[in-house]
Design an enzyme around this catalytic site. Structure first.
Site, PDB file in Angstrom:
ATOM      1  N   SER A   1       0.849  -1.195   0.000  1.00 36.26           N
ATOM      2  CA  SER A   1       0.000   0.000   0.000  1.00 36.26           C
ATOM      3  C   SER A   1       0.877   1.234   0.000  1.00 36.26           C
ATOM      4  O   SER A   1       1.702   1.424   0.900  1.00 36.26           O
ATOM      5  CB  SER A   1      -0.895   0.016   1.233  1.00 36.26           C
ATOM      6  OG  SER A   1      -1.435   1.316   1.400  1.00 36.26           O
TER       7      SER A   1
ATOM      8  N   HIS B   1      -1.415  -1.342  -4.098  1.00 39.08           N
ATOM      9  CA  HIS B   1      -2.673  -0.988  -3.443  1.00 39.08           C
ATOM     10  C   HIS B   1      -2.719   0.528  -3.253  1.00 39.08           C
ATOM     11  O   HIS B   1      -1.830   1.115  -2.629  1.00 39.08           O
ATOM     12  CB  HIS B   1      -2.729  -1.716  -2.097  1.00 39.08           C
ATOM     13  CG  HIS B   1      -3.993  -1.542  -1.331  1.00 39.08           C
ATOM     14  ND1 HIS B   1      -5.099  -2.327  -1.533  1.00 39.08           N
ATOM     15  CD2 HIS B   1      -4.312  -0.702  -0.324  1.00 39.08           C
ATOM     16  CE1 HIS B   1      -6.054  -1.980  -0.687  1.00 39.08           C
ATOM     17  NE2 HIS B   1      -5.610  -0.982   0.064  1.00 39.08           N
TER      18      HIS B   1
ATOM     19  N   ASP C   1      -4.891   3.633  -1.813  1.00 39.46           N
ATOM     20  CA  ASP C   1      -5.969   3.977  -0.885  1.00 39.46           C
ATOM     21  C   ASP C   1      -6.523   5.359  -1.194  1.00 39.46           C
ATOM     22  O   ASP C   1      -5.860   6.374  -0.985  1.00 39.46           O
ATOM     23  CB  ASP C   1      -5.439   3.943   0.555  1.00 39.46           C
ATOM     24  CG  ASP C   1      -5.142   2.530   1.004  1.00 39.46           C
ATOM     25  OD1 ASP C   1      -6.080   1.719   1.041  1.00 39.46           O
ATOM     26  OD2 ASP C   1      -3.970   2.230   1.312  1.00 39.46           O
TER      27      ASP C   1
ATOM     28  N   MET D   1      -9.184   8.111  -0.200  1.00 39.34           N
ATOM     29  CA  MET D   1     -10.001   8.508   0.965  1.00 39.34           C
ATOM     30  C   MET D   1     -10.549   9.903   0.737  1.00 39.34           C
ATOM     31  O   MET D   1      -9.839  10.774   0.225  1.00 39.34           O
ATOM     32  CB  MET D   1      -9.153   8.502   2.238  1.00 39.34           C
ATOM     33  CG  MET D   1      -8.447   7.191   2.518  1.00 39.34           C
ATOM     34  SD  MET D   1      -7.624   7.253   4.122  1.00 39.34           S
ATOM     35  CE  MET D   1      -6.652   5.734   4.053  1.00 39.34           C
TER      36      MET D   1
ATOM     37  N   HIS E   1      -8.428   0.938  -3.635  1.00 42.35           N
ATOM     38  CA  HIS E   1      -9.314   0.718  -2.476  1.00 42.35           C
ATOM     39  C   HIS E   1     -10.011   2.035  -2.186  1.00 42.35           C
ATOM     40  O   HIS E   1      -9.396   2.974  -1.671  1.00 42.35           O
ATOM     41  CB  HIS E   1      -8.465   0.245  -1.289  1.00 42.35           C
ATOM     42  CG  HIS E   1      -9.222   0.087  -0.001  1.00 42.35           C
ATOM     43  ND1 HIS E   1      -8.582  -0.073   1.216  1.00 42.35           N
ATOM     44  CD2 HIS E   1     -10.548   0.026   0.267  1.00 42.35           C
ATOM     45  CE1 HIS E   1      -9.490  -0.197   2.175  1.00 42.35           C
ATOM     46  NE2 HIS E   1     -10.684  -0.134   1.628  1.00 42.35           N
TER      47      HIS E   1
ATOM     48  N   MET F   1     -12.163   4.330  -0.224  1.00 37.72           N
ATOM     49  CA  MET F   1     -12.798   4.627   1.071  1.00 37.72           C
ATOM     50  C   MET F   1     -13.516   5.960   0.911  1.00 37.72           C
ATOM     51  O   MET F   1     -13.115   6.998   1.459  1.00 37.72           O
ATOM     52  CB  MET F   1     -11.736   4.652   2.164  1.00 37.72           C
ATOM     53  CG  MET F   1     -11.256   3.245   2.520  1.00 37.72           C
ATOM     54  SD  MET F   1      -9.672   3.246   3.368  1.00 37.72           S
ATOM     55  CE  MET F   1      -8.606   3.265   1.933  1.00 37.72           C
TER      56      MET F   1
ATOM     57  N   MET G   1     -11.520  -5.928   6.059  1.00 37.87           N
ATOM     58  CA  MET G   1     -10.671  -4.959   6.746  1.00 37.87           C
ATOM     59  C   MET G   1     -10.295  -5.511   8.121  1.00 37.87           C
ATOM     60  O   MET G   1     -11.164  -5.931   8.890  1.00 37.87           O
ATOM     61  CB  MET G   1     -11.394  -3.618   6.913  1.00 37.87           C
ATOM     62  CG  MET G   1     -11.584  -2.813   5.625  1.00 37.87           C
ATOM     63  SD  MET G   1     -10.051  -2.454   4.726  1.00 37.87           S
ATOM     64  CE  MET G   1      -9.131  -1.485   5.940  1.00 37.87           C
TER      65      MET G   1
ATOM     66  N   ASP H   1      -6.548  -6.341   4.779  1.00 36.12           N
ATOM     67  CA  ASP H   1      -5.906  -5.027   4.732  1.00 36.12           C
ATOM     68  C   ASP H   1      -5.936  -4.421   6.126  1.00 36.12           C
ATOM     69  O   ASP H   1      -7.018  -4.203   6.683  1.00 36.12           O
ATOM     70  CB  ASP H   1      -6.667  -4.149   3.725  1.00 36.12           C
ATOM     71  CG  ASP H   1      -6.077  -2.753   3.563  1.00 36.12           C
ATOM     72  OD1 ASP H   1      -4.981  -2.496   4.102  1.00 36.12           O
ATOM     73  OD2 ASP H   1      -6.726  -1.929   2.883  1.00 36.12           O
TER      74      ASP H   1
END
Ligand code: DX5
Ligand code: ZN
Length: 215
Positions: free
Chosen positions: A7, A30, A32, A34, A63, A65, A134, A172
């Site tokens: 990540s 990965h 992330d 957000m 991913h 979020m 998660m 994760d």
């Protein structure tokens, strides 16, 4: 098949291209995303993902979020991400969204926060290529692996096997040399690791070490 996905949340955001080059043996990167609403943190969005796409040949495992995944997730598939993971808690029509992502050329995946029950979501699994359990509250790197998620990983594994084993089971949060075996024994096959990889002096050696602990 076992896969290790570093990540970049724990990488140097000012030098992403260099940081991507430090994990050549990763199975995917990965990313992330957000939005400061779904989680109390803000990282990066579609323009940066598009730039990352151009900066590496590694597959991108994004991913999301973010709230309102139904609206925003397809853009990441169109950007060439190999897999696009939306949160079950942020999707109004998860099965339909998964189909849309597949049509747009990505592997559809669905994530669940630690407090979210898997059982009501099992009907969606037939549309997915991956489910993400998660193992920390999403939002930040460097948190401790939640052992109480091990039964949920096992339940996801059973559901995946019931569908012929086609679906990957990803974990994760808090994955390290200390915890990866427990997650693997519970049934995970795809492992996200942020701080365990990017806090290491040699991130690619950290990827190899994690892989060696489970294969
Ligand atoms: C947290 C992110 C993770 C994070 C994991 O919400 O989804 O991908 O980077 O970091 P570590 O591996 O340090 O727990
Ligand atoms: Zn993540």
């Amino acid at each position: 098949m076992i896969a290790i996905h570093p990540s970049i949340l724990s990488a140097d955001f000012a030098n992403l291209a260099t940081e991507l080059g430090r994990v050549p043996s990763a199975d995917a990167v990965h990313v992330d995303v957000m939005d400061n609403h779904f989680v109390p943190n803000l990282t990066l969005g579609l323009p940066v993902v598009q730039a990352i796409r151009r900066a590496t040949d590694l597959p991108l495992d994004v991913h999301l979020m973010i709230e309102d995944a139904d609206r925003w997730a397809p853009g990441y598939a169109e950007a060439g991400c190999e897999s696009v993971t939306f949160h079950a808690e942020a999707a109004a029509r998860p099965a339909q969204l998964a189909r849309t992502l597949r049509q747009a050329g990505a592997r559809p995946a669905m994530a669940v926060k630690p407090g979210t029950e898997l059982k009501p979501l099992l009907p969606v699994f037939a549309e997915l290529d991956m489910v993400l359990i998660m193992t920390v509250e999403p939002g930040f790197g460097g948190q401790s692996f939640m052992d109480e998620m091990l039964p949920k990983i096992a339940a996801a594994r059973r559901a995946a096997d019931d569908l012929g084993g086609r679906i990957a089971v990803q974990v994760d949060g808090g994955i390290s040399a200390e915890t990866i075996q427990r997650a693997a024994e519970a049934g995970a096959d795809t492992f996200v690791a942020g701080s365990a990889v990017y806090d290491a002096e040699d991130p690619d050696a950290a990827v190899a070490q994690l892989r060696g602990l489970i294969t």
